[in-house]
Design a protein around this motif. Structure first.
Motif, PDB file in Angstrom:
ATOM      1  N   UNK A 110       0.811  -1.211   0.000  1.00 43.86           N
ATOM      2  CA  UNK A 110       0.000   0.000   0.000  1.00 43.86           C
ATOM      3  C   UNK A 110       0.844   1.261   0.000  1.00 43.86           C
ATOM      4  N   UNK A 111       1.916   1.263   0.805  1.00 42.61           N
ATOM      5  CA  UNK A 111       2.810   2.421   0.826  1.00 42.61           C
ATOM      6  C   UNK A 111       3.524   2.572  -0.512  1.00 42.61           C
ATOM      7  N   UNK A 112       3.976   1.438  -1.082  1.00 44.22           N
ATOM      8  CA  UNK A 112       4.674   1.490  -2.368  1.00 44.22           C
ATOM      9  C   UNK A 112       3.756   2.003  -3.474  1.00 44.22           C
ATOM     10  N   UNK A 113       2.489   1.570  -3.480  1.00 50.71           N
ATOM     11  CA  UNK A 113       1.546   2.015  -4.501  1.00 50.71           C
ATOM     12  C   UNK A 113       1.268   3.503  -4.379  1.00 50.71           C
ATOM     13  N   UNK A 114       1.134   3.994  -3.138  1.00 48.94           N
ATOM     14  CA  UNK A 114       0.880   5.425  -2.952  1.00 48.94           C
ATOM     15  C   UNK A 114       2.096   6.260  -3.319  1.00 48.94           C
ATOM     16  N   UNK A 115       3.296   5.760  -2.995  1.00 53.07           N
ATOM     17  CA  UNK A 115       4.513   6.503  -3.323  1.00 53.07           C
ATOM     18  C   UNK A 115       4.728   6.597  -4.826  1.00 53.07           C
ATOM     19  N   UNK A 116       4.303   5.561  -5.572  1.00 48.50           N
ATOM     20  CA  UNK A 116       4.436   5.539  -7.030  1.00 48.50           C
ATOM     21  C   UNK A 116       3.082   5.744  -7.704  1.00 48.50           C
ATOM     22  N   UNK A 124       0.236  -2.028 -11.143  1.00 47.82           N
ATOM     23  CA  UNK A 124       0.455  -3.463 -10.934  1.00 47.82           C
ATOM     24  C   UNK A 124      -0.090  -3.907  -9.579  1.00 47.82           C
ATOM     25  N   UNK A 125       0.204  -3.150  -8.517  1.00 51.84           N
ATOM     26  CA  UNK A 125      -0.266  -3.506  -7.177  1.00 51.84           C
ATOM     27  C   UNK A 125      -1.786  -3.391  -7.093  1.00 51.84           C
ATOM     28  N   UNK A 126      -2.341  -2.326  -7.655  1.00 58.26           N
ATOM     29  CA  UNK A 126      -3.795  -2.149  -7.626  1.00 58.26           C
ATOM     30  C   UNK A 126      -4.501  -3.248  -8.408  1.00 58.26           C
ATOM     31  N   UNK A 127      -3.965  -3.623  -9.560  1.00 61.75           N
ATOM     32  CA  UNK A 127      -4.562  -4.702 -10.335  1.00 61.75           C
ATOM     33  C   UNK A 127      -4.534  -6.024  -9.597  1.00 61.75           C
ATOM     34  N   UNK A 128      -3.409  -6.292  -8.933  1.00 60.96           N
ATOM     35  CA  UNK A 128      -3.320  -7.529  -8.134  1.00 60.96           C
ATOM     36  C   UNK A 128      -4.368  -7.542  -7.034  1.00 60.96           C
ATOM     37  N   UNK A 129      -4.510  -6.418  -6.340  1.00 59.68           N
ATOM     38  CA  UNK A 129      -5.472  -6.359  -5.226  1.00 59.68           C
ATOM     39  C   UNK A 129      -6.900  -6.543  -5.710  1.00 59.68           C
ATOM     40  N   UNK A 130      -7.227  -5.957  -6.862  1.00 59.08           N
ATOM     41  CA  UNK A 130      -8.591  -6.088  -7.388  1.00 59.08           C
ATOM     42  C   UNK A 130      -8.874  -7.535  -7.786  1.00 59.08           C
ATOM     43  N   UNK A 131      -7.905  -8.187  -8.418  1.00 56.35           N
ATOM     44  CA  UNK A 131      -8.102  -9.581  -8.839  1.00 56.35           C
ATOM     45  C   UNK A 131      -8.237 -10.505  -7.620  1.00 56.35           C
ATOM     46  N   UNK A 132      -7.333 -10.329  -6.638  1.00 53.25           N
ATOM     47  CA  UNK A 132      -7.358 -11.197  -5.461  1.00 53.25           C
ATOM     48  C   UNK A 132      -8.613 -10.966  -4.629  1.00 53.25           C
ATOM     49  N   UNK A 133      -9.093  -9.709  -4.585  1.00 50.57           N
ATOM     50  CA  UNK A 133     -10.295  -9.413  -3.803  1.00 50.57           C
ATOM     51  C   UNK A 133     -11.513 -10.168  -4.330  1.00 50.57           C
ATOM     52  N   UNK A 192      -5.128  -7.845  -0.069  1.00 49.31           N
ATOM     53  CA  UNK A 192      -5.753  -6.853  -0.937  1.00 49.31           C
ATOM     54  C   UNK A 192      -6.423  -5.721  -0.163  1.00 49.31           C
ATOM     55  N   UNK A 193      -7.255  -6.044   0.815  1.00 44.43           N
ATOM     56  CA  UNK A 193      -7.975  -4.983   1.532  1.00 44.43           C
ATOM     57  C   UNK A 193      -7.015  -4.097   2.324  1.00 44.43           C
ATOM     58  N   UNK A 194      -6.011  -4.701   2.967  1.00 47.53           N
ATOM     59  CA  UNK A 194      -5.045  -3.910   3.735  1.00 47.53           C
ATOM     60  C   UNK A 194      -4.234  -3.005   2.816  1.00 47.53           C
ATOM     61  N   UNK A 195      -3.801  -3.535   1.672  1.00 47.76           N
ATOM     62  CA  UNK A 195      -3.000  -2.742   0.743  1.00 47.76           C
ATOM     63  C   UNK A 195      -3.797  -1.576   0.160  1.00 47.76           C
ATOM     64  N   UNK A 196      -5.044  -1.810  -0.230  1.00 51.77           N
ATOM     65  CA  UNK A 196      -5.829  -0.749  -0.841  1.00 51.77           C
ATOM     66  C   UNK A 196      -6.180   0.346   0.164  1.00 51.77           C
ATOM     67  N   UNK A 197      -6.553  -0.034   1.394  1.00 55.00           N
ATOM     68  CA  UNK A 197      -6.851   0.975   2.402  1.00 55.00           C
ATOM     69  C   UNK A 197      -5.588   1.760   2.792  1.00 55.00           C
ATOM     70  N   UNK A 198      -4.470   1.060   2.884  1.00 59.98           N
ATOM     71  CA  UNK A 198      -3.216   1.744   3.203  1.00 59.98           C
ATOM     72  C   UNK A 198      -2.845   2.723   2.104  1.00 59.98           C
ATOM     73  N   UNK A 199      -3.042   2.327   0.864  1.00 57.90           N
ATOM     74  CA  UNK A 199      -2.734   3.209  -0.275  1.00 57.90           C
ATOM     75  C   UNK A 199      -3.546   4.497  -0.187  1.00 57.90           C
ATOM     76  N   UNK A 200      -4.851   4.389   0.061  1.00 56.55           N
ATOM     77  CA  UNK A 200      -5.688   5.582   0.122  1.00 56.55           C
ATOM     78  C   UNK A 200      -5.279   6.491   1.283  1.00 56.55           C
ATOM     79  N   UNK A 201      -4.930   5.897   2.418  1.00 58.50           N
ATOM     80  CA  UNK A 201      -4.532   6.705   3.568  1.00 58.50           C
ATOM     81  C   UNK A 201      -3.213   7.416   3.325  1.00 58.50           C
ATOM     82  N   UNK A 202      -2.251   6.737   2.711  1.00 60.65           N
ATOM     83  CA  UNK A 202      -0.954   7.358   2.429  1.00 60.65           C
ATOM     84  C   UNK A 202      -1.118   8.491   1.415  1.00 60.65           C
ATOM     85  N   UNK A 203      -1.976   8.298   0.424  1.00 68.41           N
ATOM     86  CA  UNK A 203      -2.231   9.373  -0.542  1.00 68.41           C
ATOM     87  C   UNK A 203      -2.823  10.595   0.167  1.00 68.41           C
TER      88      UNK A 203
END
Length: 315
Positions: A110-116, A124-133, A192-203
Motif C-alpha cells: 500500500x505504501x509502495x503504490x501510494x509513493x508511485x 500493478x499492485x492495484x490490479x493484483x489487489x482487485x483480482x485477489x479481492x 488486498x484490503x489492507x494494501x488498498x486501504x493503506x494506499x488511500x490513507x498514504x495518498x
C-alpha cells in the motif's frame, strides 16, 4: 462484549437448529437405521437431541457455558474444550503466520503504490489487489495445491504433520513446512484490503499541509513517507490488521478443507455436517471471543500511538 457474545450464541444456535441435516441419517446411515430396534433408535435420538425443543436445548447449553462447561462433542465423544484445544494447536501456526504475512506485505504494498501513484508499480499492485479481492480462497488454494504439490512437488499435499510420524518426533520445522501453503493462501487473500486501504490513507497523508511543508524544505521519497506519514498511518493500520482476524479465520474454514489441515476450520465443517451442535457452538463462541479481543486490543493500542486519545480520556 457479554451482550454481543449472547447475541452471537442465540443467533448461531437458532441457525444450527434450523438446519435440514438429519443427524441420525448423517452419522448412522439409513441402512443401519432400518435394521435397528425401536429402542436403539430412541437412544440415538436422545443422544443427538432429536425431538427436544430448541429453547430447552439452548437453555441447557447456555447454563453449562455459565458454569464453564462447554459440553461433550457428539462426534469425538470428548469435552468440547479439549477438542478445540487440540485443533487450535494445529491452527495457531496457520492463522498467526497468515495474519502477520498479510499485514506486513499489505502495508508495504500500500505504501509502495501510494509513493508511485499513477506509475506502473501502482497499477500493478492495484490490479493484483482487485483480482485477489474477487478470487475465492478455496479456488486459490486449489491452484496452489496443483502447482506446488502436483506439478512441482515442493510442498506436502496436506495435513499438519508428516504422515506416520509420532507426535513427539514432529519438529517445529515440520509444522511450519506443512502450514506454508495454507498460510500463504490465507495471506495472499488478506493482502488486498489492507494494501488498498493503506494506499488511500498514504495518498491522503501525502496531500496534507504538513507534508507539503516538508517537501518545501527539501524532503522527498521514502524518507518523507516514513518520517512524516508513518505515525499518522498507524491508527488505520491497527484497525485493518486487527479487523482482519475474522476474515482470516473465516477463510481458514475452506482452506483447511482443501489442504486436509486438521485445524479449527476443518473441525467446524465436520461439526456442521455431522450436527455436532456442542462442538460447532463452542468453536463459534471461541472465534467470536478472538474477534472481540482483537478489536479491544486495537482500541488499547490507539492510546499508545496517539497521545490525543490519552488526553481526551483523562479529560
Amino acid at each position: 462484549m457479554i451482550l454481543l457474545l449472547l447475541a452471537v450464541s442465540l443467533v448461531s444456535f437458532l441457525l444450527v437448529s434450523m438446519s435440514p441435516v438429519d443427524p441420525l441419517q448423517t452419522n448412522v446411515g439409513q441402512t443401519a437405521l432400518g435394521s435397528m430396534a425401536p429402542e436403539q433408535i430412541e437412544k440415538l435420538q436422545a443422544y443427538w437431541g432429536v425431538g427436544v425443543p430448541v429453547w430447552k436445548r439452548f437453555f441447557n447449553w447456555i447454563s453449562g457455558i455459565c458454569h464453564g462447561d462447554f459440553g461433550i462433542s457428539l462426534l469425538y465423544r470428548r469435552p468440547v474444550l479439549e477438542v478445540i484445544a487440540e485443533k487450535a494447536s494445529a491452527s495457531v501456526w496457520l492463522l498467526l503466520s497468515a495474519w502477520l504475512f498479510s499485514g506486513i506485505v499489505g502495508i508495504f504494498l500500500g505504501i509502495a503504490a501510494a509513493a508511485k501513484r499513477g506509475k506502473w508499480a501502482d497499477r500493478l499492485i492495484t490490479g493484483y489487489c482487485i483480482v485477489i479481492a474477487g478470487t475465492p480462497s478455496f479456488w486459490l488454494a486449489l491452484v496452489l495445491l496443483l502447482l506446488f504439490t502436483v506439478q512441482l512437488p515442493v510442498f506436502p499435499i496436506g495435513f499438519s504433520v508428516p504422515v506416520g510420524m509420532a507426535a513427539d518426533e514432529v519438529s517445529l520445522a515440520d509444522r511450519l513446512y506443512h502450514a506454508f501453503l495454507p498460510a500463504c493462501t490465507l495471506g495472499l487473500t488478506g493482502i488486498s484490503s489492507i494494501a488498498m486501504h493503506t494506499r488511500e490513507k498514504v495518498i491522503e497523508i501525502l496531500e496534507s499541509d504538513y507534508v507539503l511543508y516538508a517537501r518545501a524544505r527539501g524532503e522527498s521519497g521514502w524518507r518523507l513517507i516514513f518520517r512524516h506519514g508513518l505515525r499518522n498511518l498507524l491508527l488505520p493500520v491497527i484497525t485493518l490488521q486487527f479487523g482482519s482476524i475474522s476474515e482470516i479465520f473465516g477463510g481458514s474454514v475452506l482452506v483447511e478443507q482443501v489442504f486436509s489441515y486438521p485445524g479449527l476450520g476443518q473441525a467446524a465443517v465436520t461439526a456442521g455436517l455431522g450436527s455436532d451442535i456442542p462442538l460447532l457452538m463452542g468453536i463459534t463462541l471461541i472465534s467470536a471471543v478472538l474477534v472481540f479481543a482483537g478489536n479491544a486490543a486495537a482500541d488499547g493500542l490507539y492510546r499508545l500511538v496517539d497521545p490525543r486519545l490519552r488526553k481526551g480520556g483523562r479529560a
